[in-house]
Enzyme design. Structure first.
Site, PDB file in Angstrom:
ATOM      1  N   HIS A   1       0.941  -1.069  -0.157  1.00 35.54           N
ATOM      2  CA  HIS A   1       0.039   0.160   0.050  1.00 35.54           C
ATOM      3  C   HIS A   1       0.619   1.378  -0.188  1.00 35.54           C
ATOM      4  O   HIS A   1       2.106   1.631   0.759  1.00 35.54           O
ATOM      5  CB  HIS A   1      -1.262  -0.320   1.658  1.00 35.54           C
ATOM      6  CG  HIS A   1      -1.851   1.322   1.158  1.00 35.54           C
ATOM      7  ND1 HIS A   1      -1.844   2.041   1.375  1.00 35.54           N
ATOM      8  CD2 HIS A   1      -3.537   0.958   0.922  1.00 35.54           C
ATOM      9  CE1 HIS A   1      -2.864   2.999   1.026  1.00 35.54           C
ATOM     10  NE2 HIS A   1      -4.183   2.169   0.894  1.00 35.54           N
TER      11      HIS A   1
ATOM     12  N   GLU B   1      -3.422   1.934  -7.594  1.00 35.29           N
ATOM     13  CA  GLU B   1      -4.276   2.759  -6.415  1.00 35.29           C
ATOM     14  C   GLU B   1      -3.471   4.154  -6.883  1.00 35.29           C
ATOM     15  O   GLU B   1      -1.733   3.983  -6.455  1.00 35.29           O
ATOM     16  CB  GLU B   1      -4.164   3.093  -4.912  1.00 35.29           C
ATOM     17  CG  GLU B   1      -4.694   1.263  -5.107  1.00 35.29           C
ATOM     18  CD  GLU B   1      -5.576   2.005  -2.951  1.00 35.29           C
ATOM     19  OE1 GLU B   1      -6.569   1.942  -3.039  1.00 35.29           O
ATOM     20  OE2 GLU B   1      -4.454   1.679  -2.925  1.00 35.29           O
TER      21      GLU B   1
HETATM   22  P1  PGA Z   1      -8.770   6.333   0.002  1.00 30.68           P
HETATM   23  O1  PGA Z   1      -7.830   5.077   0.150  1.00 30.68           O
HETATM   24  O2  PGA Z   1     -10.149   5.769  -0.765  1.00 30.68           O
HETATM   25  O3  PGA Z   1      -8.840   7.716   1.397  1.00 30.68           O
HETATM   26  O4  PGA Z   1      -8.846   7.493  -0.993  1.00 30.68           O
HETATM   27  C1  PGA Z   1      -7.854   4.154  -0.482  1.00 30.68           C
HETATM   28  C2  PGA Z   1      -6.919   3.846   0.314  1.00 30.68           C
HETATM   29  O5  PGA Z   1      -5.900   3.794   0.409  1.00 30.68           O
HETATM   30  O6  PGA Z   1      -7.325   2.300  -0.147  1.00 30.68           O
END
Ligand code: PGA
Length: 239
Positions: free
Chosen positions: A89, A158
């Protein structure tokens, strides 16, 4: 589709139990085909009994047990029958400075123990500004020493600049990255980064998008359930 809630450093043991109970009450009477995952903080882990909800762990050290102050290993995870882990992550990479080498080591360890691995990749803003090729180069470095053919792999794209900022990547940009990943990866591909009720449908209909990894908008169980409902409707409409 996979719809996953990443609690990060939110919720307590008590509120997580309440959340999971409510989530189960929502899912049980409905015909939800999506796989629903929840990643609570360590202190809230428990033997949750609902088999329609997959509870995973946000991080762990790649050992069974030992002297790693502040970390937890396989022994602590197995107590709760947890078999799903989030790795790579952006907050671990960029805030906690976790290097690719360690992430790959974790991947290898938990793959050897047959965990389902939700593996995150994503570029910071300055890389996105350099264009698609720079993004691809950056993301592929985050895939170094990761077995892309691992049968329990899920990859989440992401973009760092979209996480927790309210900014979502443009559908075209998400589509391009997912198409590139799809050329090398058969596993489900998720998108994450400021997913909310207002943009979930649009993101879910992007080609090669197999689900959502949601932070902020998942912390409220009603909102998370709303997104599950949106996913159900979107799937029905696009059948
Ligand atoms: P967010 O986070 O939806 O708050 O942007 C997503 C994540 O970090 O998995």
């Amino acid at each position: 589709m996979i719809i996953a809630a990443n609690f990060k450093t939110n919720h307590t043991r008590g509120s997580t139990k309440e959340y999971i109970d409510k989530l189960n009450d929502f899912i049980s009477p409905r015909e939800i085909k999506d796989k629903i995952m929840v990643f609570p903080p360590f202190t809230a882990l428990d033997n949750f009994e609902y088999n329609n909800i997959t509870v995973g762990i946000q991080n762990a050290y790649p050992v069974k047990n030992g002297s790693y102050t502040g970390e937890i290993g396989l022994e602590q995870i197995e107590e709760f029958n947890i078999k799903t882990i989030l790795l790579g992550h952006s907050e671990r990479r960029h805030i906690l400075n976790e290097p690719q080498k360690l992430i790959a080591k974790k991947f290898q360890f938990f793959a050897e123990h047959e965990f389902e691995i939700v593996y995150c990749v994503g570029e910071p803003k300055e890389i996105r500004e350099r264009g698609f090729d720079a993004v691809v180069e950056y993301i592929y470095k985050q895939l170094e020493n990761i077995d892309l053919n691992y049968d329990k792999l899920v990859v989440a794209y992401e973009p760092v600049w979209a996480i927790g900022t309210g900014l979502t990547a443009k559908s075209k940009d998400i589509e391009e990255v997912l198409a590139k990943l799809r050329s090398d990866i058969k596993a489900p591909l998720l998108y994450g980064g400021s997913v909310k009720t207002s943009n979930a449908e649009e993101i879910l209909t992007i080609p090669n998008c197999n689900g959502l990894l949601i932070g902020t908008a998942s912390w409220n169980v009603e909102t998370f359930c709303e997104i599950i409902e949106i996913s159900k409707k979107t799937a029905e409409e696009n059948r």
